[in-house]
Design a protein around this motif. Structure first.
Motif, mmCIF file in Angstrom:
data_model
loop_
_atom_site.group_PDB
_atom_site.id
_atom_site.type_symbol
_atom_site.label_atom_id
_atom_site.label_comp_id
_atom_site.label_asym_id
_atom_site.label_seq_id
_atom_site.Cartn_x
_atom_site.Cartn_y
_atom_site.Cartn_z
ATOM 1 N N LEU A 46 -28.286 22.310 1.354
ATOM 2 C CA LEU A 46 -28.058 20.904 1.680
ATOM 3 C C LEU A 46 -28.397 19.985 0.509
ATOM 4 N N LEU A 47 -29.528 20.202 -0.106
ATOM 5 C CA LEU A 47 -29.991 19.323 -1.173
ATOM 6 C C LEU A 47 -29.071 19.372 -2.388
ATOM 7 N N ILE A 48 -28.779 20.540 -2.877
ATOM 8 C CA ILE A 48 -27.978 20.649 -4.098
ATOM 9 C C ILE A 48 -26.534 20.196 -3.872
ATOM 10 N N LEU A 49 -25.978 20.535 -2.724
ATOM 11 C CA LEU A 49 -24.602 20.113 -2.435
ATOM 12 C C LEU A 49 -24.518 18.596 -2.285
ATOM 13 N N ILE A 74 -28.580 9.036 14.259
ATOM 14 C CA ILE A 74 -29.667 8.120 13.878
ATOM 15 C C ILE A 74 -30.646 8.747 12.879
ATOM 16 N N HIS A 75 -30.626 10.050 12.728
ATOM 17 C CA HIS A 75 -31.541 10.723 11.796
ATOM 18 C C HIS A 75 -30.948 10.861 10.396
ATOM 19 N N ALA A 76 -29.747 10.386 10.200
ATOM 20 C CA ALA A 76 -29.078 10.509 8.898
ATOM 21 C C ALA A 76 -29.865 9.834 7.788
ATOM 22 N N SER A 77 -30.455 8.697 8.076
ATOM 23 C CA SER A 77 -31.197 7.967 7.038
ATOM 24 C C SER A 77 -32.396 8.766 6.543
ATOM 25 N N ASN A 78 -33.012 9.550 7.412
ATOM 26 C CA ASN A 78 -34.140 10.394 6.978
ATOM 27 C C ASN A 78 -33.682 11.448 5.970
ATOM 28 N N PHE A 79 -32.542 12.069 6.244
ATOM 29 C CA PHE A 79 -32.011 13.072 5.324
ATOM 30 C C PHE A 79 -31.621 12.430 3.998
ATOM 31 N N LEU A 80 -30.955 11.277 4.067
ATOM 32 C CA LEU A 80 -30.542 10.592 2.840
ATOM 33 C C LEU A 80 -31.740 10.162 2.006
#
Length: 190
Positions: A46-49, A74-80
């Motif tokens: 996930l991180l590198i891609l 709603i959790h997308a901002s945490n991943f970003l």
């Protein structure tokens, strides 16, 4: 190339989620197993891609944000936020690395500037390029852009050049015995 895989992997993730939530309940157990297997790889890459997609001028941050919003809501901002923090740390490492090498390059270039023979040879090479017609105005733009954003261009170059294998790890490096059936034995003999 890493940046091209983000879109494909995201599409697979989205199809799995849509199928799992879809009206065909008989698919749910199969899709659940597929999601479990998919998530083991997704978490790892996930991180590198994502970083490669952010640095790709075709996709950028808005595209990655859209993709994460469709998957994580709603959790997308945490991943970003996590990805941008990691990308920022990586960029800072490139800045530190570039500063140490650029100070060496500046010292070595100052030595050659004082040498009249080197200067005249360089000027002669520039004139030869202009006379042959090999000069491209776009080269100046690329050179100025890469000088202005040197660390970022190096980071993008390194991340976008990572090759992603299409062969499953388990099948490529499996230590299991290959099963040869009686039919397969006879295929090689004629």
């Amino acid at each position: 190339m890493t940046n091209l895989y983000f879109r494909g992997v995201w599409k697979v993730h989205k199809v799995l989620l849509d199928t799992f939530k879809g009206p065909h309940s008989f698919l749910t157990p199969m899709v659940k197993q597929m999601q479990k297997k998919f998530n083991t790889y997704w978490v790892e890459y996930l991180l590198i891609l994502s970083c490669a997609a952010i640095l790709d001028p075709c996709y950028k941050l808005n595209y990655v944000q859209y993709c994460f919003t469709t998957i994580y809501c709603i959790h997308a901002s945490n991943f970003l936020e996590t990805i941008l923090n990691k990308l920022s740390l990586l960029f800072n490492d490139y800045v530190k690395k570039f500063k140490s090498t650029s100070s060496f390059l500046v010292r070595s270039s100052n030595v050659s500037d004082n040498d009249p023979v080197d200067s005249s040879l360089h000027q002669n090479n520039v004139n030869m390029v202009d006379l042959r017609g090999d000069y491209d105005e776009g080269d100046d733009y690329k050179r100025k852009s890469s000088i202005q954003y040197n660390e970022l261009s190096l980071l993008a170059r390194d991340l976008l050049a990572i090759l992603i294998s299409t062969v499953a790890f388990e099948s490529a490096f499996s230590m299991r015995k290959k099963v040869i059936t009686p039919l397969m034995i006879h295929l090689s003999q004629k």
